[in-house]
Scaffold this motif. Sequence first.
Motif, short mmCIF file in Angstrom:
data_model
loop_
_atom_site.label_atom_id
_atom_site.label_comp_id
_atom_site.label_asym_id
_atom_site.label_seq_id
_atom_site.Cartn_x
_atom_site.Cartn_y
_atom_site.Cartn_z
N LYS A 1 21.17 -7.32 -7.52
CA LYS A 1 20.30 -6.59 -8.45
C LYS A 1 21.01 -5.40 -9.08
O LYS A 1 20.49 -4.76 -9.99
CB LYS A 1 19.04 -6.12 -7.73
N VAL B 1 23.52 -4.14 -11.51
CA VAL B 1 24.16 -4.70 -12.69
C VAL B 1 24.66 -3.58 -13.59
O VAL B 1 23.88 -2.69 -13.97
CB VAL B 1 23.17 -5.59 -13.48
N ASP C 1 18.95 -3.33 -11.93
CA ASP C 1 18.23 -4.12 -12.92
C ASP C 1 16.76 -4.13 -12.49
O ASP C 1 16.35 -4.92 -11.64
CB ASP C 1 18.79 -5.54 -12.99
N GLN D 1 14.43 -7.17 -11.97
CA GLN D 1 14.52 -7.97 -10.75
C GLN D 1 13.67 -7.40 -9.61
O GLN D 1 13.51 -8.04 -8.57
CB GLN D 1 15.98 -8.08 -10.30
#
Length: 161
Positions: A4, A6, A11, A14
């Motif tokens: 998750k 990123v 992110d 997610q």
Amino acid sequence: MDAKWVNGTWDLKQFEKEGKTDWDSVIVAEAKRRKWLEDNPETTSNDEPVLFDTSIIPWWAWMKRYHLPEAELLNGRAAMVGFFMAYFVDSLTGVGLVDQMGNFFCKTLLFVAVAGVLFIRKNEDLDKLKGLIEETTLYDKQWQAAWKEPESSSSTVSSKK
């Protein structure tokens, strides 16, 4: 590292559950990331900057996690502002700290102090708040301007006669 994470931030898409961001999961993931970095120190570079800012997490999510650094920062600020307000009221009115707890005015000041600490977490928050105030008054100014007669048209009408 977590999938998750990123491009230097979480992110948040997610972390969604039922169409809303699950802030508890974000806090847990960030705590695990920081613990991993403590246990496995590595060199950093500007090629992969960390862009995640914990202030995007709402204050109410931090209140459940009072043991984490961001919550500790908010609680410490609230305590210092509350102490200052109590001292200030005591110096103005002569009403001691214990007696202030039964006073409506003092309870209102305490509420204002805590609300202020929760809404204004950084100097940037003050700028955002000023921008919001300017935006709300902008519509009122536009409304008022729409009902005013133009000054230049009245002077040109009188000069033509």
